[in-house]
Design an enzyme around this catalytic site. Structure first.
Site, short mmCIF file in Angstrom:
data_model
loop_
_atom_site.label_atom_id
_atom_site.label_comp_id
_atom_site.label_asym_id
_atom_site.label_seq_id
_atom_site.Cartn_x
_atom_site.Cartn_y
_atom_site.Cartn_z
N LEU A 15 -10.30 -2.43 4.57
CA LEU A 15 -10.89 -1.69 3.46
C LEU A 15 -12.38 -2.00 3.30
O LEU A 15 -13.22 -1.08 3.19
CB LEU A 15 -10.13 -2.06 2.18
CG LEU A 15 -10.70 -1.61 0.85
CD1 LEU A 15 -10.70 -0.09 0.74
CD2 LEU A 15 -9.90 -2.22 -0.30
N TYR A 140 -3.74 -19.34 0.36
CA TYR A 140 -4.84 -18.40 0.61
C TYR A 140 -6.08 -18.84 -0.17
O TYR A 140 -7.19 -18.90 0.36
CB TYR A 140 -4.40 -17.00 0.17
CG TYR A 140 -5.47 -15.94 0.28
CD1 TYR A 140 -6.22 -15.56 -0.82
CD2 TYR A 140 -5.72 -15.31 1.50
CE1 TYR A 140 -7.19 -14.59 -0.72
CE2 TYR A 140 -6.69 -14.33 1.61
CZ TYR A 140 -7.42 -13.97 0.50
OH TYR A 140 -8.40 -13.01 0.60
N TRP A 205 3.36 1.69 -14.75
CA TRP A 205 4.02 0.47 -15.21
C TRP A 205 3.25 -0.15 -16.37
O TRP A 205 2.03 -0.26 -16.33
CB TRP A 205 4.13 -0.53 -14.06
CG TRP A 205 5.19 -0.18 -13.07
CD1 TRP A 205 5.97 0.96 -13.05
CD2 TRP A 205 5.62 -0.96 -11.96
NE1 TRP A 205 6.84 0.92 -12.00
CE2 TRP A 205 6.66 -0.24 -11.31
CE3 TRP A 205 5.25 -2.20 -11.44
CZ2 TRP A 205 7.32 -0.74 -10.19
CZ3 TRP A 205 5.90 -2.69 -10.32
CH2 TRP A 205 6.92 -1.96 -9.70
#
Lengths: 318, 318
Positions: A15, A140, A205
């Site tokens: 991206l 990470y 949501w």
């Protein structure tokens, strides 16, 4: 006339890499800049020899280091160790090989998800190491934080300008549109297209109230170009839209519905959790350096992303 | 009869390794424990292949990992990058090779200097990642902190019991008595012996008021044995005498002079900085496990260390 730059972009097909490419293309090639966007197919950066072979071949003077093993929530939870070790290995290989090949500048890419879990808002660059990151992605997060530690070390010991940027809530073409492990905006886009195609309602949501700063990958790319050429501080810099341009999830969903041309039913599933109401990231440091930078209006950015999605079903990562 | 333990101790020629050896000798060898003390002469742990060869040859079931690149203030200041990278390499090699060889338990050794520089006292184990460490040795400190991150990862992903201890200032025989890069207590011992020998005044740097907790290497060794056999948490454990046993630098210096038999002039050089007044660490967690553990009285520990120093001038690291 500035010196010639040979710029290697690792993780160049993701991206952010595509956003940089789009920025370079939009601006038009600059004399003295030679760009090389590479992916894992060009060299496995987990392997030291393969990394050196890549640098040998390309002889970069500058590196934009985007390559990483990223996980998404579910993969992260279980595999924190692997994600820590593999990213540490990649980062060690890229940065030390850069040093070995006398690369003048390395710009690595961090994310606000690596910040301390317990924090006050707005978040700023000084807070990165002030507490443990969220448990679900600690592997990470720590591997990314250690890039900043090494950048400081390379500067103090060797005078290198190896630095980093901190981006989050990036969206645009070539994103990950998987609703399980992608992010919120591509998730909305995917759901809207699916709802349009199969006639089901489009479900948001939560209450839709949480507000977020989104940054278009093209704008991030434009900022990366400025960082590459002008930013010579080894401490990280947050690349985020202004707090005033925060929008709510509901507003984002409305923009998506419009852009996609979805005319069906929109439902809010308030049984799903909202997450924090605001997670504002401060772009004060960026604004001090670039007070006049214009971000692409979000309506336009979402439209462009949806247009890309519709035109490239074969390229969409689902 | 409990299962046999084959215990590999890396970095065993240092202060802590000798303390461990002394503890085993004091206690008497246990029938179910086979000890292997190794140093860099046996294997260069920066090298993965050498590390694997070592493990292949010894086949340890347990590892006490003490090996590290350590430096002292001045060397650290200029080489933070190297301290980070080298220690990271060693630690990754030892932990990953342990896992590969199905080692049941690895106990690594951190240090209270790895804690955040800005902290609330007393410091406890939960605070390890709650802020940047002191600037002067950030490379070393982050490398050590990442052991704890990996221990958590090995546990989450593989169920491994890889853990760590955090001792306060250790002292004892086989310490580094170099004035430039040794620690405060061995520095005072060295200077007292030097003053006794050459008739120059004994100089205490600073006001002598700062208070510190010290731990005798023999006591640390005894605690390591307990951790090896009984401590089954993955999170770190501080090993220190209680806050009630803090003493001032001046008190320590006076005791050393008396022990060494130096009766000459004592000067305080108040132009030298004191460092932090108090850096109290909490040993509550250790005390919950070991309420009755008796530390060697400080006076006796100093006496034994000075006697060793006087009797082993050829072995003393200066």
């Amino acid at each position: 006339m500035s010196d010639k730059k040979v710029i290697l972009v690792t993780g160049g097909t993701g991206l952010v890499g595509r956003g940089i490419r789009a920025a370079v293309e939009r601006e038009g090639p600059r004399e003295g800049e030679q760009w090389h966007f590479v992916s894992s197919q060009d060299g496995d950066l987990r392997d030291r020899d393969a990394t050196e072979a890549l640098f040998d071949k390309i002889r970069p003077t500058h590196v934009i280091h985007l390559a990483a093993l990223v996980g998404g929530l579910f993969r992260n939870l279980k595999y924190n160790l692997d994600i820590y070790r593999i990213n540490s290995q990649i980062n060690e290989n890229v940065i030390s090989t850069s040093h070995k090949y006398n690369v003048q500048k390395v710009v690595s890419c961090l994310s606000t998800c690596i910040f301390p879990d317990k924090t006050t808002y707005p978040i700023d660059e000084s807070m990165i190491h002030n507490g443990p990151p969220h448990d679900s992605a600690f592997g990470y997060s720590y591997s990314k934080r250690m890039i900043d530690v090494q950048n400081k070390g390379y500067h103090m010991q060797h005078g290198r300008t190896y630095t980093s940027v901190i981006a989050s809530n990036v969206f645009g073409p070539y994103d990950n549109f998987n609703p399980e492990n992608g992010h919120v905006l591509p998730g909305l886009i995917r759901k809207a297209f699916d709802a349009k195609a199969d006639g089901n309602p489009f479900v948001i949501w939560g209450t839709g109230s949480p507000r977020r700063q989104f940054i278009y990958s093209l704008d991030l790319g434009r900022l990366f170009l400025w960082i590459l050429r002008e930013y010579n501080d080894v401490t990280p810099i947050i690349l985020a839209a202004d707090e005033e341009s925060e929008i709510s999830i509901k507003e984002a969903a409305d923009l998506v519905v419009n852009a996609v041309g979805f005319k069906g039913e929109v439902i809010q599933d308030t049984s799903k959790p909202d997450g924090p109401l605001k997670k504002t990231t401060s772009n004060a440091k960026l604004r001090r350096l670039l007070p006049d930078f214009q971000f692409t209006p979000i309506k336009q950015a979402i439209q462009e992303t949806c247009d890309w999605y519709a035109a490239n079903p074969d390229k969409v990562r689902k | 009869m409990p299962a046999k333990k084959v215990i590999l101790v890396t970095g065993s020629s240092g202060l802590v390794g000798h303390g461990l050896r002394a503890a085993i000798e004091q206690e008497g060898r246990r029938a179910d424990e086979q000890w292997h003390f190794v140093t860099s002469k046996d294997a260069d742990l920066r090298d993965r292949a050498e590390t694997e060869a070592l493990f292949d040859s010894i086949k340890p079931t347990h590892v006490i990992h003490l090996a590290a690149l350590v430096g002292g203030l001045f060397r650290n200041l200029d080489h933070n990058l190297d301290f980070y990278r080298t220690n990271t390499q060693i630690n990754d090699n030892v932990l990953a090779t342990s896992h590969k060889n199905n080692v049941q338990k690895v106990i690594s050794c951190l240090s209270t200097c790895n804690f955040p520089n800005k902290a609330k006292y007393p410091i406890d184990e939960t605070m390890l990642h709650c802020g940047p460490p002191h600037e002067t040795n950030f490379g070393y400190s982050y490398a050590k902190r990442m052991i704890d991150v990996q221990n958590k990862g090995y546990y989450n992903q593989h169920g491994r019991l890889y853990t760590s201890v955090i001792p306060t200032s250790v002292f004892g025989p086989h310490d580094n008595f170099n004035l430039q890069d040794g620690h405060v207590l061995p520095g005072l011992i060295r200077r007292a012996f030097d003053s006794k020998a050459d008739g120059n005044p004994f100089v205490i740097w600073g006001t002598g008021s700062p208070r510190r907790q010290f731990i005798y290497s023999l006591d640390l060794g005894r605690l390591f044995l307990w951790v090896l056999r009984e401590y089954n948490e993955v999170t770190p454990l501080i090993l220190s005498a209680g806050a009630d046993r803090e003493i001032s630098i001046k008190e320590a210096a006076e005791l050393i002079c008396e022990t060494v038999g130096y009766h000459g002039e004592v000067i305080q050089d108040t132009t030298k900085s004191d460092g932090q007044f108090k850096k109290t660490v909490s040993n509550d967690k250790m005390r919950k496990y070991l309420p009755d553990f008796k530390f060697t009285p400080f006076k006796q520990a100093i006496k034994e260390t000075c006697e060793w120093y006087a009797a082993n001038s050829d072995k003393v690291r200066k």
